[in-house]
Design a protein around this motif. Structure first.
Motif, PDB file in Angstrom:
ATOM      1  N   ASP A  64       1.047  -1.068   0.045  1.00 45.73           N
ATOM      2  CA  ASP A  64       0.075   0.056   0.177  1.00 45.73           C
ATOM      3  C   ASP A  64       0.980   1.228  -0.056  1.00 45.73           C
ATOM      4  N   PRO A  65       1.118   1.719  -0.944  1.00 42.71           N
ATOM      5  CA  PRO A  65       2.192   3.135  -1.243  1.00 42.71           C
ATOM      6  C   PRO A  65       1.896   4.189  -0.535  1.00 42.71           C
ATOM      7  N   SER A  66       0.562   4.313  -0.214  1.00 43.22           N
ATOM      8  CA  SER A  66      -0.040   5.458   0.258  1.00 43.22           C
ATOM      9  C   SER A  66       0.426   5.795   1.854  1.00 43.22           C
ATOM     10  N   VAL A  67       0.885   4.675   2.406  1.00 40.43           N
ATOM     11  CA  VAL A  67       1.200   4.660   3.980  1.00 40.43           C
ATOM     12  C   VAL A  67       2.496   3.820   3.878  1.00 40.43           C
ATOM     13  N   GLN A  68       3.266   3.519   2.657  1.00 43.80           N
ATOM     14  CA  GLN A  68       4.476   2.683   2.673  1.00 43.80           C
ATOM     15  C   GLN A  68       4.233   1.513   3.689  1.00 43.80           C
TER      16      GLN A  68
END
Length: 162
Positions: free
Chosen positions: A106-110
């Motif tokens: 989930d790249p939004s929260v690494q």
């Protein structure tokens, strides 16, 4: 070092796959919150994986999908998830067992999870396990026809082979 009879490696992998299951189940009910979106890589030939022959030709071993803006019919069960995605303008339904997942990001929260491919049975092991299970089922049916009361099921077919 002592032999790990508890198979903590497999238990940990199953627990982490449970995180993915829980997240996808929540998203299937409420949609993606905020900026969250997911990159999910999976083994295309893992047992139980169902994708079209066209996609299988393109992604013989592994595929990464993105759940962000354009997906539909996300359904989550205890052992797998199903989702509709578009590939080159063609709608496709994918059925992906959690055991086939190789990574979740989930790249939004690494946030990232990497799964050990050694805990995913390969096709040969799955075929052997299915053959052993079929043999067990056939011998179990024969035993029940003879009137034996108890059934013994061997788990050897499902254990990781050294």
């Amino acid at each position: 070092m002592a032999e790990d009879h508890m198979r903590y490696d497999i238990l940990a992998q199953e627990a982490l796959r449970g995180v993915v299951r829980k997240v996808l189940a929540e998203v299937s009910r409420t949609g993606l919150p905020g900026e969250h979106h997911f990159f999910i890589s999976f083994a295309t030939r893992a047992p139980g994986t169902r994708i079209s022959e066209e996609l299988l030709k393109q992604y013989d071993k592994e595929m990464t999908i993105v759940l962000q803006n354009q997906y539909w019919d996300l359904k989550v069960t205890e052992s797998a998830f199903e989702v509709g995605l578009s590939f080159n303008g063609q709608p496709e339904m994918l059925h992906i067992p959690f055991a086939a997942i190789k990574s979740f990001f989930d790249p939004s929260v690494q946030f990232a999870l990497q799964f050990d491919p050694a805990t995913v049975p390969d096709e040969r092991e799955a075929d052997e396990a299915n053959a052993d299970a079929a043999t067990e089922a056939a011998s179990g049916e024969a035993a029940s026809e003879e009137g034996s009361g108890e059934k013994v099921v061997s788990l050897d077919a499902f254990r990781k082979k050294p």
